[in-house]
Enzyme design. Structure first.
Site, PDB file in Angstrom:
ATOM      1  N   GLU A   1       0.838  -1.211   0.000  1.00 41.21           N
ATOM      2  CA  GLU A   1       0.000   0.000   0.000  1.00 41.21           C
ATOM      3  C   GLU A   1       0.863   1.249   0.000  1.00 41.21           C
ATOM      4  O   GLU A   1       0.548   2.243  -0.637  1.00 41.21           O
ATOM      5  CB  GLU A   1      -0.911   0.044   1.234  1.00 41.21           C
ATOM      6  CG  GLU A   1      -2.160  -0.802   1.166  1.00 41.21           C
ATOM      7  CD  GLU A   1      -3.203  -0.290   0.167  1.00 41.21           C
ATOM      8  OE1 GLU A   1      -2.850   0.028  -0.974  1.00 41.21           O
ATOM      9  OE2 GLU A   1      -4.378  -0.261   0.529  1.00 41.21           O
TER      10      GLU A   1
ATOM     11  N   THR B   1      -5.606   7.722  -4.622  1.00 41.41           N
ATOM     12  CA  THR B   1      -5.617   7.805  -3.156  1.00 41.41           C
ATOM     13  C   THR B   1      -4.582   8.816  -2.671  1.00 41.41           C
ATOM     14  O   THR B   1      -4.839   9.576  -1.736  1.00 41.41           O
ATOM     15  CB  THR B   1      -5.355   6.421  -2.542  1.00 41.41           C
ATOM     16  OG1 THR B   1      -6.415   5.559  -2.957  1.00 41.41           O
ATOM     17  CG2 THR B   1      -5.321   6.460  -1.030  1.00 41.41           C
TER      18      THR B   1
END
Ligand code: HSE
Length: 319
Positions: A133, A186
């Site tokens: 991530e 994101t």
């Protein structure tokens, strides 16, 4: 070498934040999700030989792709002399707010763990997924990877110690997720966040996070609905989603318990009680996006309590 079969695994989409729980709440859907196939070898390197359904947008270099990064970290920690070949079937839309980068990493980890004898628990796989991530979003948040790996509705009470708690949910709780056809990175959505909160906003937000946990555990739909309020991310991030407040209003008018941004958006989720309500709500939300000429996809799912799964193991030809 433990297992030189191709191992195929599935990892589901996830809804992170769930309105009031920025970076601490997330839950897994049953569908859609990514599929990853992995074959162990003794090359000492990780290669991605095939990516399908990504419109040629994802990097094939292992160190730049979440599934490659996750496997590199896993092998470095467990079997440094091993290598792996990876094929990614990218079924989740990119930049959708449905945990797309997390799903690729988690499917890869579940497959490589299976190939090497399932020696690590799901929770022990988490740090590798969190590292992936970090590469994808520039931030090591766990609210997509944790529910994706572990299943269920989870609270990340503390990311450093991986204190992750599974919150029971009412059996007829359904999630509607509407994905409008725009993309939000994101990293950009995180950049937009305010760095400080007023005390009154903080008090509101932690009242709601506690309220949501209590509402889910007591199957108190009214309390769940009242707690699905976000004074931290929604005011900033809604600006990036055309028609957001109209879609939210449509969901609430149609009887949703509550509605908010899924992860960092642009997908919008609603929680509903029962299937009939979920269908009415999903149609109303899609119609609101359609009113501003924005096409969307819709998903309706219960909470997936299992998370990622190994689908098959085969020699050379897919069964
Ligand atoms: N908690 C993360 C964020 C989730 O909102 O940035 C991203 O999917």
């Amino acid at each position: 070498m433990n297992n030189t079969n191709w191992i195929k695994a599935f990892a589901p989409a996830t809804v992170a934040n769930v309105s009031c729980g920025f970076d601490v709440f997330g839950f897994a859907l049953h569908q859609p999700g990514d599929e990853v196939e992995i074959k162990l070898n003794d090359s000492g390197t990780v290669t991605i030989t095939e990516i399908t359904a990504d419109n040629n947008l994802l990097p094939h270099e292992a160190h730049l792709n979440t599934c490659g990064v996750a496997v590199q970290h896993f092998l470095k920690a467990t079997n440094p002399s091993y290598g792996a070949e990876i094929k990614l079937n990218k079924k989740l839309p990119l930049g959708s707010g449905m945990g797309s980068s997390a799903a690729s990493a988690v499917a890869a980890l579940v497959a490589i763990n299976h190939a090497t004898g399932n020696r690590l628990s799901r929770k022990e796989l988490l740090p590798f997924a969190i590292e992936a991530e970090r590469i994808a979003c520039g931030s090591a948040h766990a609210d997509n990877v944790a529910p994706c790996l572990l299943g269920g509705f989870v609270l990340i009470r503390d990311k450093e110690t991986l204190d992750i708690i599974n919150i029971p949910t009412p059996s007829d709780l359904l999630a509607v997720v509407i994905h409008p056809h725009i993309e939000i990175k994101t990293s950009d959505a995180r950049q937009a966040m305010r760095k400080t909160l007023s005390l009154s906003d903080a008090v509101k937000q932690w009242g709601n996070t506690a309220g949501l946990v209590a509402g889910l555990m007591k199957a108190d739909y009214d309390l769940i609905g009242r707690s699905l309020e976000d004074v931290v991310a929604e005011p900033v991030r809604s600006i990036f989603i055309p028609g957001y407040y109209q879609v939210k209003q449509a969901a609430l008018r149609a009887g949703a318990l509550g509605c908010g941004i899924s992860g960092s958006g642009p997908s919008v989720f609603a929680l509903c009680s029962g299937e009939v309500n979920a269908h009415v709500v999903s149609n109303a939300m899609q119609a609101a996006f359609q009113d501003i000429k924005l096409k969307s996809d819709k998903y309706i799912s219960g909470i997936n309590s299992v998370g990622a799964q190994v689908l098959s193991s085969y020699k050379n030809q897919q069964p």
